[in-house]
Scaffold this motif. Sequence first.
Motif, PDB file in Angstrom:
ATOM      1  N   SER A   1     -16.018  31.999   9.468  1.00 32.45           N
ATOM      2  CA  SER A   1     -14.864  31.692  10.307  1.00 32.45           C
ATOM      3  C   SER A   1     -13.735  32.650   9.960  1.00 32.45           C
ATOM      4  O   SER A   1     -13.747  33.288   8.893  1.00 32.45           O
ATOM      5  CB  SER A   1     -14.406  30.248  10.092  1.00 32.45           C
ATOM      6  OG  SER A   1     -14.116  30.015   8.724  1.00 32.45           O
TER       7      SER A   1
ATOM      8  N   VAL B   1     -19.421  15.767  12.228  1.00 27.63           N
ATOM      9  CA  VAL B   1     -18.336  16.585  12.757  1.00 27.63           C
ATOM     10  C   VAL B   1     -17.141  15.707  13.109  1.00 27.63           C
ATOM     11  O   VAL B   1     -15.986  16.045  12.842  1.00 27.63           O
ATOM     12  CB  VAL B   1     -18.804  17.382  13.990  1.00 27.63           C
ATOM     13  CG1 VAL B   1     -17.625  18.070  14.670  1.00 27.63           C
ATOM     14  CG2 VAL B   1     -19.849  18.421  13.589  1.00 27.63           C
TER      15      VAL B   1
ATOM     16  N   SER C   1     -18.854  21.123  10.109  1.00 27.75           N
ATOM     17  CA  SER C   1     -18.032  21.960  10.989  1.00 27.75           C
ATOM     18  C   SER C   1     -18.577  21.965  12.415  1.00 27.75           C
ATOM     19  O   SER C   1     -19.775  21.742  12.644  1.00 27.75           O
ATOM     20  CB  SER C   1     -17.985  23.392  10.461  1.00 27.75           C
ATOM     21  OG  SER C   1     -19.251  24.018  10.599  1.00 27.75           O
ATOM     22  N   GLN C   2     -17.687  22.247  13.352  1.00 30.65           N
ATOM     23  CA  GLN C   2     -18.100  22.351  14.746  1.00 30.65           C
ATOM     24  C   GLN C   2     -19.058  23.515  14.931  1.00 30.65           C
ATOM     25  O   GLN C   2     -19.963  23.472  15.769  1.00 30.65           O
ATOM     26  CB  GLN C   2     -16.871  22.539  15.641  1.00 30.65           C
ATOM     27  CG  GLN C   2     -17.164  22.541  17.141  1.00 30.65           C
ATOM     28  CD  GLN C   2     -17.715  21.216  17.633  1.00 30.65           C
ATOM     29  OE1 GLN C   2     -17.225  20.156  17.256  1.00 30.65           O
ATOM     30  NE2 GLN C   2     -18.735  21.274  18.483  1.00 30.65           N
TER      31      GLN C   2
END
Length: 228
Positions: free
Chosen positions: A65, A132, A138-139
């Motif tokens: 990310s 989630v 996490s998405q």
Amino acid sequence: MTGNLSSSNSTTKLRAALCALALATLALFSASCQSNESRTSNDDARGIIVVNAPAAGEVRRVLVSEGASVNEGATIVEIAVRSETPLVTPSPGESAESRAARNLKAADTEIDAARAEAVRHQAEVERLTPLVASGDASQGQLDGERALYEHAQQRLQHAQDAKRSAESGLLAARQPDQKQNNPPPLAPREETVAARASSAGTVSAISARVGDRVTAGQPLATLRADKP
């Protein structure tokens, strides 16, 4: 009268000298600023790492990310490269009926494998969905599993199409007047390749998303290299 003229000329020369000095100082300052700006720009350019797609395909997973620190060689994005190959390789002298029967068996095997893959990823999607929502996953993980589930569904559909083609080929091969060699049905094959960081750094931008179609050499992410 002569003294006044001499004084005026001296004043004029002094003003001219001061103006020339001011202009020279300004020019020197401007050149210094440009040099600093150029050096900063070059330093910035050297500190940027662009991660490109190693091959054309579909983005399966984005493993980092923005803001994350990564090591040299770390996988940033995984890309699925697909191709279609015959279910079976024809053997020399093999009859059309024998080859069609092997195609049908191979199609059944592919259907079983694709169905098991779909069930596995569906279960993972169902497991991750509440995690989630609670913040324990996490998405990105959920999106990745959803993409893998959709891919498994597509693989299953292709395998079922290949089975229907194999059944038609077997039926045709059993006809008394069937003499031609029918081409074997094709099944999708997939290889996963990784787009990796060429140096350690911090992820500053990601331009790829799960499910995107990318071309070879396409920029996928940008990193800021760690200072030595």
